[in-house]
Design an enzyme around this catalytic site. Sequence first.
Site, mmCIF file in Angstrom:
data_model
loop_
_atom_site.group_PDB
_atom_site.id
_atom_site.type_symbol
_atom_site.label_atom_id
_atom_site.label_comp_id
_atom_site.label_asym_id
_atom_site.label_seq_id
_atom_site.Cartn_x
_atom_site.Cartn_y
_atom_site.Cartn_z
ATOM 1 C CE LYS A 71 -3.911 -0.513 0.720
ATOM 2 N NZ LYS A 71 -5.063 -0.884 -0.272
ATOM 3 C CD GLU A 78 -5.932 -2.872 -5.593
ATOM 4 O OE1 GLU A 78 -5.107 -3.624 -5.513
ATOM 5 O OE2 GLU A 78 -6.856 -2.319 -4.983
ATOM 6 C CG ASP A 123 -10.253 -1.293 -5.139
ATOM 7 O OD1 ASP A 123 -11.287 -1.610 -5.225
ATOM 8 O OD2 ASP A 123 -9.338 -1.257 -4.094
ATOM 9 C CD GLU A 151 -7.653 -6.813 -1.729
ATOM 10 O OE1 GLU A 151 -6.398 -6.466 -2.201
ATOM 11 O OE2 GLU A 151 -8.630 -6.105 -1.904
HETATM 12 C C1 MUC Z 1 -8.197 -1.587 -1.105
HETATM 13 O O1 MUC Z 1 -8.159 -0.524 -1.602
HETATM 14 O O2 MUC Z 1 -7.641 -2.431 -1.822
HETATM 15 C C2 MUC Z 1 -7.471 -4.262 0.412
HETATM 16 C C3 MUC Z 1 -6.429 -4.832 1.033
HETATM 17 C C4 MUC Z 1 -5.866 -3.848 1.907
HETATM 18 O O3 MUC Z 1 -4.669 -3.927 2.738
HETATM 19 O O4 MUC Z 1 -6.472 -2.713 1.753
HETATM 20 C C5 MUC Z 1 -7.632 -2.914 0.839
HETATM 21 C C6 MUC Z 1 -8.098 -1.661 0.416
HETATM 22 MG MG MG Z 2 -7.430 -0.898 -3.605
#
Ligand code: MUC
Ligand code: MG
Length: 374
Positions: free
Chosen positions: A170, A225, A250, A328
């Site tokens: 992230k 993403e 997303d 996920e």
């Molecule tokens: C997202 O935006 O994908 C999915 C996995 C994670 O760690 O946060 C989410 C949110």
């Molecule tokens: Mg995401």
Amino acid sequence: MEKNPAILSVEASIIDLPTIRPHKLSMATMMKQTMVIIKITSTDGIIGWGESTTIGGMTYGPESPESMKLTVDQYISPLLIGKDATNINVLMHEINRNVKGNTFTKAGIETALLDSQGKRLGVSVAELFGGSINSKLPVLWTLASGNTEKDIEEAKHLIKINRHDTFKLKIGSNEPKKDVVHVVAIKKALGENIRITVDINQAWNEYTAKIWIKVLQDNGIDLIEQPIIKTNFDGLARLTEYFHVPIMADEAVATTEDAMKLCKIRGGSVFAIKIMKTGGLYNAAKIAGMAEASDIGLYGGTMLEGTIGSVASAHIFSTFTNLSWGTELFGPMLLTDDIVTNPMVFKDCKLELPKGPGLGIEVDEDKLNHYKRK
Ligand code: MUC
Ligand code: MG
């Protein structure tokens, strides 16, 4: 079997569960997860469970845990009580006529109705949708401690015990250069055979994305993403066309209408489907159909739900023919405890779909009451 069982009660409880470590996203750092657990009881004694969960209060989505509970108590519950519990299409149509938006809340309600109906008929939720193609689904893990060394250590442990072979990072809360250095360091430390994806959660503008996705692509990152703001559909299409590393939508692809527009312009070569964004499993399946017809791959996304929401997602994802990027659905493993007695099984980089009617989970009501916000 009672001929026309009716809905007796619809309860929404707010549950707070601590995370195993801080989970740092571009919009919030999570120390706990808050879930709204839905319980629907019908006159035939069947109890169905659902979950409505968002991330980081109101920093991620337009609904909060508190607003979801209010929507259920004030607006949805009166529409359901006394109605035939067995016709989910009629019930959801009635809810959609009277309650606009609020897809996260609707996802939890629809899940509880599906869990009930599956238990009533003695079939799983996936079987209500025609049956699962795979009962074991690939599952990645998100590294988001906020520290490069800690992330590498965490990943190496999970690779060693064969729990995951793909990791999502992230990024987006720092300067792009700092974030990209962090990603490349992790990729180098984990080596060629480990897939690395990055989620920017809309933090870059299109110009910044063009510069830094190039560096990520050159360093072997597997998937990018939601790099830019969710409303910039044309920008997503331009990035998809420009790069050979796949770009995944997303936040941009929430409703069926979003999916229709993105399919037309190829805004993304992969869609992250989440039942909270779509407003439930039926809409998730509709989007999967559109993606399949458009040659867009699918990824089973999470709103970091606990077990109930993750299992509900797994049931519908298991029916997709084009789940080319796996899932996920690791949410339950990010939490220090669970409110079900039969937690999800995560083994050999896959999750196992629970067996048994409905969702196939048993809720521990003592634990639910323990973690319930008073
Ligand atoms: C997202 O935006 O994908 C999915 C996995 C994670 O760690 O946060 C989410 C949110
Ligand atoms: Mg995401």
